[in-house]
Design a protein around this motif. Sequence first.
Motif, PDB file in Angstrom:
ATOM      1  N   LYS A   5       0.827  -1.212   0.000  1.00 34.52           N
ATOM      2  CA  LYS A   5       0.000   0.000   0.000  1.00 34.52           C
ATOM      3  C   LYS A   5       0.860   1.262   0.000  1.00 34.52           C
ATOM      4  CE  LYS A   5      -2.016  -1.017   3.864  1.00 34.52           C
ATOM      5  NZ  LYS A   5      -1.324  -2.280   4.191  1.00 34.52           N
ATOM      6  N   THR A   6       1.821   1.303   0.913  1.00 32.10           N
ATOM      7  CA  THR A   6       2.655   2.497   1.008  1.00 32.10           C
ATOM      8  C   THR A   6       3.461   2.685  -0.279  1.00 32.10           C
ATOM      9  OG1 THR A   6       2.784   2.247   3.387  1.00 32.10           O
ATOM     10  CG2 THR A   6       4.458   3.621   2.375  1.00 32.10           C
ATOM     11  N   HIS A   7       3.952   1.574  -0.807  1.00 27.19           N
ATOM     12  CA  HIS A   7       4.713   1.647  -2.062  1.00 27.19           C
ATOM     13  C   HIS A   7       3.862   2.292  -3.165  1.00 27.19           C
ATOM     14  CE1 HIS A   7       7.673  -0.514  -4.940  1.00 27.19           C
ATOM     15  NE2 HIS A   7       7.011   0.406  -5.621  1.00 27.19           N
ATOM     16  N   ILE A  54      -2.248  10.151   2.891  1.00 23.37           N
ATOM     17  CA  ILE A  54      -2.343   9.815   4.321  1.00 23.37           C
ATOM     18  C   ILE A  54      -2.274   8.299   4.478  1.00 23.37           C
ATOM     19  CG2 ILE A  54      -3.880   9.791   6.317  1.00 23.37           C
ATOM     20  CD1 ILE A  54      -3.016  12.473   6.114  1.00 23.37           C
ATOM     21  N   ASP A  55      -1.207   7.864   5.172  1.00 20.16           N
ATOM     22  CA  ASP A  55      -0.939   6.425   5.260  1.00 20.16           C
ATOM     23  C   ASP A  55      -1.498   5.830   6.551  1.00 20.16           C
ATOM     24  OD1 ASP A  55       0.086   4.135   4.213  1.00 20.16           O
ATOM     25  OD2 ASP A  55       2.198   4.676   4.459  1.00 20.16           O
ATOM     26  N   ASP A  56      -2.066   4.648   6.442  1.00 24.66           N
ATOM     27  CA  ASP A  56      -2.552   3.887   7.610  1.00 24.66           C
ATOM     28  C   ASP A  56      -3.576   4.641   8.443  1.00 24.66           C
ATOM     29  OD1 ASP A  56      -1.171   1.467   7.253  1.00 24.66           O
ATOM     30  OD2 ASP A  56       0.684   2.432   7.899  1.00 24.66           O
ATOM     31  N   ALA A  97       4.557  -9.157   0.802  1.00 20.43           N
ATOM     32  CA  ALA A  97       5.758  -8.720   0.090  1.00 20.43           C
ATOM     33  C   ALA A  97       6.853  -8.237   1.041  1.00 20.43           C
ATOM     34  CB  ALA A  97       5.400  -7.618  -0.896  1.00 20.43           C
ATOM     35  N   ARG A  98       6.443  -7.698   2.194  1.00 21.53           N
ATOM     36  CA  ARG A  98       7.478  -7.207   3.115  1.00 21.53           C
ATOM     37  C   ARG A  98       8.274  -8.379   3.689  1.00 21.53           C
ATOM     38  NH1 ARG A  98       4.835  -4.168   6.846  1.00 21.53           N
ATOM     39  NH2 ARG A  98       4.990  -2.384   5.459  1.00 21.53           N
ATOM     40  N   ASP A  99       7.560  -9.419   4.111  1.00 25.40           N
ATOM     41  CA  ASP A  99       8.249 -10.602   4.632  1.00 25.40           C
ATOM     42  C   ASP A  99       9.140 -11.214   3.558  1.00 25.40           C
ATOM     43  OD1 ASP A  99       6.838 -10.126   6.883  1.00 25.40           O
ATOM     44  OD2 ASP A  99       5.447 -11.806   6.657  1.00 25.40           O
TER      45      ASP A  99
HETATM   46 MG    MG Z   1       2.408   0.855   4.807  1.00 26.81          MG
END
Ligand code: MG
Length: 442
Positions: A150-152, A206-208, A305-307
Amino acid sequence: MDNLRLWHKFLQIIKPLVGPDNFKAYFLKTFLKSVDANNVVLNTSSAFIKESLDQKYKNLIEQTLSKLLDKKVVVSFIVKESPTEVEGPDEAFFQPQLTSIFQLNPKYTLENFVVGPTNNLAYAAAEAVAQNPGTSYNPLFIYGGTGVGKTHLMLGIGNAIKRKHPQFKVNYCSSEKFTNDYVEALQTRQFGAFRSRYRNVNILLIDDVQFFSGREGTQEEFFHTFNELSSKNSQIVITSDRPPYEIAKLEDRLKSRFQGGLMVDMQTPDFDTRVAILKNKCIEQRYLLDEASLNLIAASVETNARDLEGKLIQILQALKTKKMEPTSENISKLLGKKADTDLKNLTPKQVLIKVCEYFSIKQLDLIGPRRIKGLVLPRHLAMHILSEDLNLTVEKIGEIMGGRDHTTVMHGRDKIKRLIVENRDIQRILGEVKQNLSTSIQ
Ligand code: MG
Ligand code: ADP
């Protein structure tokens, strides 16, 4: 039906017709640019894709779109402007106007975001917003579990817009930062600076936003920020780990604002997408792994994807420090070794303790006979972990869980197995419990 939904429908129809490989190669990064009377323009990401679509698929595309639109259409193709073409001398001219608080991490772009079936709608929406900010989808609300990208994607939108419109003010901030800034403004009574930072922008990311839950003052302030920005046609992009209607203690008026634009969800990447993400990350790390190795790593991390990225870095580090060749045998060894020190070595007691800690319940309640709602999920999760990660038999788990029948254990374990596939909350909870467990090993 707007263009994005039309295109999504189109992709769903076309996918089985062209097969997965062609679908990936030619359609995933192609978008519907416009529908004007009987002319449809498709935006392709390269001249090669444009040629291929034109030669191989033009008829099929025209037929399918004609059916969906219920009128005969003619399709033409264009190649999306590449970023280097957009970056002109203008940029240098505008650069000094950009202030440091609006710096975006340039590492995350739409170009290096890997598109697959679990994120292509979100990606298409991000592209649409990047191309026409403030017009079509406002706000764009992106939701999905942790680490799905999401952040990406959000930063990708910001970076694309800044490249195209260097004079635009793009403000990216986490919801916590917004909250902290608001509290600080309250304390110092300096609302002017705060408001200009958040309201005087062309794009607010605006994240999270789930962190706004229960913070009434912040919500009130954000509501006004939101209204002012949208009345000026400034683009707002929001991410959250769940859809607005599932965010607890969020004012109804904010929920309805969040739902008033376009909501898209992102899910855990499938195997092929994970392999492609690994390839990208290897290129970033300037490290080459062969296909077999990439497949091994992609198969070993199914969560997000982060893991996946974490695992890759860990493997690359291990290869370097142990001076091992990057062969698939070695990588398989490294992955196997990690699995040994993984949750398998935990004792059942540790699992019960961590599950109880996570849910703030007593162990006696967890394994006891009480049938209340708040105990069902913790019990099922404990059964699942004991079975899947500690490889215990259902009979043994029944014993550990206070003398339950093995069929009860099977039911609990399988329930979680089913839920993991579709329920983001369960994915997140299981991920967090396991995270707590793995830190207790070290
Ligand atoms: Mg994020
Ligand atoms: P989220 O915000 O959903 O928790 P992030 O955007 O922080 O997730 O993604 C976690 C990591 O995974 C980042 O390093 C990001 O670059 C990478 N990632 C996630 N999805 C993709 C993707 N589709 N293509 C490339 N990298 C991805």
